[in-house]
Design an enzyme around this catalytic site. Structure first.
Site, PDB file in Angstrom:
ATOM      1  N   ASP A  92       0.864  -1.175   0.000  1.00 28.95           N
ATOM      2  CA  ASP A  92       0.000   0.000   0.000  1.00 28.95           C
ATOM      3  C   ASP A  92       0.904   1.229   0.000  1.00 28.95           C
ATOM      4  O   ASP A  92       1.995   1.207   0.567  1.00 28.95           O
ATOM      5  CB  ASP A  92      -0.888  -0.032   1.244  1.00 28.95           C
ATOM      6  CG  ASP A  92      -1.940   1.056   1.253  1.00 28.95           C
ATOM      7  OD1 ASP A  92      -1.939   1.904   0.341  1.00 28.95           O
ATOM      8  OD2 ASP A  92      -2.763   1.059   2.182  1.00 28.95           O
ATOM      9  N   ASP A 271      -8.055  -7.377   0.675  1.00 24.65           N
ATOM     10  CA  ASP A 271      -7.204  -7.439   1.864  1.00 24.65           C
ATOM     11  C   ASP A 271      -7.969  -6.856   3.030  1.00 24.65           C
ATOM     12  O   ASP A 271      -8.877  -6.038   2.837  1.00 24.65           O
ATOM     13  CB  ASP A 271      -5.904  -6.642   1.663  1.00 24.65           C
ATOM     14  CG  ASP A 271      -6.114  -5.149   1.897  1.00 24.65           C
ATOM     15  OD1 ASP A 271      -5.803  -4.662   2.998  1.00 24.65           O
ATOM     16  OD2 ASP A 271      -6.630  -4.468   0.984  1.00 24.65           O
TER      17      ASP A 271
END
Length: 376
Positions: A92, A271
């Site tokens: 991320d 996720d």
């Protein structure tokens, strides 16, 4: 990176495919265990593959940048060599974590100025900096730097935030194409759709992201407090616009039921910290519903958490024993619960793929959703 679509379910928009990276193939749809600082809490790296059966893990740029530091990971040869995970990794960009700092950060059109949650030190992240850090970390899939809008927020702010995300995306793409991964393998950059809960903004952002021609695309700014039906509405709208031949990633989602609904709408990648974080607190996900293993009712239940052999189950430990470990504060308790929950999520993904290939995903999903979130 290459994405091969194998089959579309006849009754829904669910699809099965394979994502090919330099660190291996990932059958889709798939769930990424979250290893924020390069490790999934309470879990050995070897168990992530051998016990859980994971094909990919997610780590976070913000946390690794602050500790141990990008230079340390880069000197090790990238995150794969640093933590010993040989399969694909996604990082991320850190945008959501910086957004979560609240008063400790300030957004500008150039980037974000923020204070470390560790020691209060001052840092600046720009789109270019986010790319540079992720290049050094060496994940197979890296994310564009974006601004995550809170829920609720008014449409004027959501539009301003979306435009800033688009401007940052232009800079991310340009910098990505002028840099290389120093660790000798290829990386793919995914842009992120924003726009809060406003259909017109979501459509505009999805069109903008689709026009980037990236190897995959993500949907951000959801699962931040909005009602589930609103999340599904925005996801459905965006999936109708994003390219069919590219993988779609719904960020930060979520519960087993959320994931199945997302798959039905055409999402491939998920996720969430829920299976690990909730597991460490004694919440176990099963095919029949949710167990709070701390409850008195499990005190003399000597059956395993999952009794069906088709579902991931560690029959070595009974509910009574696992409850005893949690009540006693034993470190083994969160370890067992983490293995169970992630194993269950992996089973859910495998079974979803099986049902898609059999053109039976819709009826199976409807049956499963009724049971998955009930409290046992």
């Amino acid at each position: 990176m290459k994405f091969e679509l194998i089959h579309h379910d006849h009754g829904t928009r669910a699809r099965a495919g394979t994502l090919l990276t330099d660190h291996g193939a990932i059958p889709s749809p798939f769930f990424m265990p979250v290893g924020t600082a390069g490790a999934v809490k309470a879990l050995h790296i070897k168990d992530l593959e051998q016990e859980i059966g994971a094909f990919i893990m997610l780590s976070n740029t913000y946390h690794l940048y602050l500790r141990p530091g990008t230079d340390i990971v880069a000197k090790a040869g990238g995150l794969h060599r640093f933590n010993g995970w040989t399969k694909p990794i996604l990082t991320d960009s850190g945008g959501y974590q910086i957004y979560s700092l609240g008063h400790m950060r300030k957004f500008t059109d150039d980037g974000v100025v923020f204070q470390s949650h560790i020691d209060g030190s001052r840092h600046v992240f720009t789109p270019e900096k986010a790319i540079d850090v992720q290049r050094l970390l060496g994940a197979d899939i890296i994310m564009a730097f974006d601004e995550c809008t809170p829920y609720p927020c008014d449409e004027t702010y959501a539009r301003k935030s979306m435009k800033r995300t688009h401007a940052w995306l232009d800079r991310c793409m340009a910098h990505f194409h002028h840099t290389e991964c120093q660790h000798g393998y290829r990386q793919s950059l995914f842009p992120i759709v924003q726009g809060s809960i406003y259909p017109s903004l979501r459509s505009e952002s999805a069109e903008y992201v689709a026009g980037m021609g990236a190897e995959g695309n993500a949907i951000g700014g959801l699962s931040v407090g909005e009602p589930a039906e609103m999340m599904y509405e925005m996801t459905s709208l965006v999936c109708e616009i994003l390219p069919t031949e590219k993988p779609r990633y719904l960020m930060g989602v979520g519960t087993p039921a959320n994931i199945l609904e997302g798959i039905a709408l055409g999402v491939d990648m998920f996720d969430c910290v829920m299976p690990t974080r909730n597991g460490r607190n004694g919440m176990l996900f099963t095919r029949d519903g949710i167990i709070n293993i701390r409850n008195e009712k499990w005190k003399e239940d000597f059956s395993p958490v999952e009794e069906d052999g088709e579902v991931f189950a560690d029959t070595l430990y009974s509910k009574a024993y696992l409850r005893h470990l949690f009540i006693s504060g034993e470190m083994l308790a969160p370890m067992i619960a983490t293995v169970h929950n992630l194993g269950f999520y992996m089973w859910l993904m495998r079974e979803a793929r099986h049902q898609i290939l059999a053109d039976n995903f819709g009826p199976w999903k409807s049956h499963m959703v009724k049971h998955l979130m009930q409290r046992l």
